[in-house]
Design an enzyme around this catalytic site. Structure first.
Site, mmCIF file in Angstrom:
data_model
loop_
_atom_site.group_PDB
_atom_site.id
_atom_site.type_symbol
_atom_site.label_atom_id
_atom_site.label_comp_id
_atom_site.label_asym_id
_atom_site.label_seq_id
_atom_site.Cartn_x
_atom_site.Cartn_y
_atom_site.Cartn_z
ATOM 1 N N SER A 40 0.831 -1.210 0.000
ATOM 2 C CA SER A 40 0.000 0.000 0.000
ATOM 3 C C SER A 40 0.862 1.255 0.000
ATOM 4 O O SER A 40 1.724 1.422 0.868
ATOM 5 C CB SER A 40 -0.888 0.035 1.249
ATOM 6 O OG SER A 40 -1.713 -1.082 1.283
ATOM 7 N N HIS A 72 -4.650 -2.259 -3.667
ATOM 8 C CA HIS A 72 -3.568 -3.198 -3.982
ATOM 9 C C HIS A 72 -3.593 -3.439 -5.494
ATOM 10 O O HIS A 72 -4.656 -3.529 -6.100
ATOM 11 C CB HIS A 72 -3.766 -4.527 -3.234
ATOM 12 C CG HIS A 72 -3.651 -4.408 -1.744
ATOM 13 N ND1 HIS A 72 -4.054 -5.394 -0.880
ATOM 14 C CD2 HIS A 72 -3.169 -3.416 -0.970
ATOM 15 C CE1 HIS A 72 -3.839 -5.019 0.368
ATOM 16 N NE2 HIS A 72 -3.295 -3.807 0.339
ATOM 17 N N ARG A 93 0.336 -9.102 -4.307
ATOM 18 C CA ARG A 93 0.604 -9.751 -3.027
ATOM 19 C C ARG A 93 -0.645 -10.477 -2.517
ATOM 20 O O ARG A 93 -1.746 -9.946 -2.593
ATOM 21 C CB ARG A 93 1.044 -8.696 -2.012
ATOM 22 C CG ARG A 93 1.183 -9.201 -0.589
ATOM 23 C CD ARG A 93 1.613 -8.087 0.367
ATOM 24 N NE ARG A 93 3.043 -8.118 0.645
ATOM 25 C CZ ARG A 93 3.763 -7.055 0.949
ATOM 26 N NH1 ARG A 93 3.226 -5.873 0.990
ATOM 27 N NH2 ARG A 93 5.060 -7.184 1.211
ATOM 28 N N THR A 94 -0.447 -11.665 -1.994
ATOM 29 C CA THR A 94 -1.525 -12.394 -1.321
ATOM 30 C C THR A 94 -1.279 -12.305 0.171
ATOM 31 O O THR A 94 -0.178 -12.596 0.639
ATOM 32 C CB THR A 94 -1.547 -13.875 -1.770
ATOM 33 O OG1 THR A 94 -1.800 -13.917 -3.172
ATOM 34 C CG2 THR A 94 -2.635 -14.648 -1.048
ATOM 35 N N GLU A 194 -5.440 -3.827 15.136
ATOM 36 C CA GLU A 194 -5.264 -4.253 16.522
ATOM 37 C C GLU A 194 -6.195 -3.485 17.459
ATOM 38 O O GLU A 194 -6.622 -2.368 17.171
ATOM 39 C CB GLU A 194 -3.816 -3.997 16.987
ATOM 40 C CG GLU A 194 -2.779 -4.799 16.259
ATOM 41 C CD GLU A 194 -2.596 -4.376 14.811
ATOM 42 O OE1 GLU A 194 -2.708 -3.172 14.514
ATOM 43 O OE2 GLU A 194 -2.369 -5.269 13.971
ATOM 44 N N SER A 213 1.611 -8.226 6.742
ATOM 45 C CA SER A 213 2.321 -8.913 5.644
ATOM 46 C C SER A 213 3.793 -9.074 6.026
ATOM 47 O O SER A 213 4.153 -9.032 7.190
ATOM 48 C CB SER A 213 2.192 -8.094 4.345
ATOM 49 O OG SER A 213 2.870 -6.857 4.461
HETATM 50 I I1 8IG Z 1 -1.791 0.439 6.213
HETATM 51 O O1 8IG Z 1 -2.357 -0.189 12.073
HETATM 52 C C1 8IG Z 1 -1.867 -0.576 7.909
HETATM 53 N N1 8IG Z 1 -1.753 -1.885 7.935
HETATM 54 N N2 8IG Z 1 -1.886 -4.729 11.618
HETATM 55 N N3 8IG Z 1 -2.126 -2.427 11.853
HETATM 56 C C2 8IG Z 1 -1.947 -3.524 11.075
HETATM 57 N N4 8IG Z 1 -1.816 -3.445 9.768
HETATM 58 C C3 8IG Z 1 -1.859 -2.228 9.213
HETATM 59 C C4 8IG Z 1 -2.053 -1.066 9.954
HETATM 60 C C5 8IG Z 1 -2.192 -1.169 11.353
HETATM 61 N N5 8IG Z 1 -2.053 -0.022 9.105
#
Ligand code: 8IG
Length: 273
Positions: A40, A72, A93-94, A194, A213
């Protein structure tokens, strides 16, 4: 559609070799020197690192699937760098959270290795635990904590993960931008972000970046003998570090705002490899 990687008796390395052969045939480039996975916010780098020789929809190559998420990109590009080397750029990407199995998650990395790549650059968008990274910082990954409870390695495959994210490549990146900070990437399973308590756990464990990832991919790249560089675009501060709720729209916007800057940074790093 059946996933060839998950068919009984399938050999993921043979399928990666087959994918690499298909890429060589379609692109006309028999060997790639380096590979990049663009997460991203990083897609723009593909246009800046060199001349696109070939752009292949992931769906045309064995073992790759369509991207599950807006933002993506699902293509595999072959790019000729100004120095004459060739880069394989993976936008397809997977993610582990797609539930296609861990073989699918690392198929692009194994394909890149089978295509000849000796260097694997893994990029992602991620959440930041350090408040000073607000506003779209690009940071180097120095190490990881894998909280997926999974591994791409099968059987008794004991692989050392010391200096997984090459110190040599981090130092090289800092010759382009001396201000690049670094941190420990914590891979959660996702796709939910989270809870603030989980972010605190990650922080206490020694983490600085939270994402979904990269860690599993880095393990597979190490198994394949590649030298690895990891970089995160901090699109948001992690839950509870920032006071406002997280949103995918916010992530996309931060990516758009940063893409020209980080694309140029990555392009400059790649020419020095
Ligand atoms: I963009 O705050 C992105 N990807 N786990 N936590 C997690 N993945 C993410 C976050 C995030 N921001």
């Amino acid at each position: 559609m059946v996933n060839p990687l998950n068919v009984e008796g399938a050999n993921p390395f043979e399928i990666a070799q087959e994918a690499a052969t298909q890429i060589a045939k379609i692109s006309g480039i028999s060997t790639h020197d380096i590979a990049l996975t663009l997460g991203s916010g990083w897609a723009k780098a593909a246009d800046l690192i060199g001349e696109t020789v070939s752009e292949i929809p992931g769906s045309e190559i064995i073992g790759f699937s369509k991207p599950a998420v807006v933002g993506h990109v699902g293509t595999i590009r072959s790019i000729r760098l100004p120095n004459g080397k060739h880069a394989l750029v993976i936008g397809a990407r997977t993610h582990f959270y797609e539930n296609h199995g861990v073989r699918s998650v690392v198929h692009s990395v194994r394909t890149a290795a089978a295509a000849g790549a000796k260097t694997m650059i893994l990029t992602n968008g991620a959440g930041g635990i350090k408040p000073e990274w607000a506003g779209g910082a690009a940071v180097l990954i120095s190490d990881h904590i894998n909280l997926t409870a999974s591994s791409p390695l099968e059987g008794a495959t004991f692989i050392d993960l010391t200096d997984l994210y090459s110190k040599r490549l981090r130092d090289l990146a800092r010759t382009v931008d001396a201000s690049l900070d670094e941190g420990v990437y914590v891979q959660f399973r996702g796709p939910h972000y989270e809870t603030p308590a989980e972010v605190q756990m990650a922080k206490i464990m020694g983490g600085h970046i939270v994402g979904m990832s990269t860690a599993l991919e880095a393990i597979a790249a190490r198994e394949a003998g590649m030298e690895i560089m990891g970089m995160s675009l901090i699109t948001n501060l992690a839950a509870g570090i920032q006071t406002t709720p997280l949103s995918h729209a916010e992530v996309l916007e931060a990516g758009r705002n940063a893409e020209a800057r980080i694309g140029k940074l990555l392009a400059e790093i790649v020419t020095k490899l």
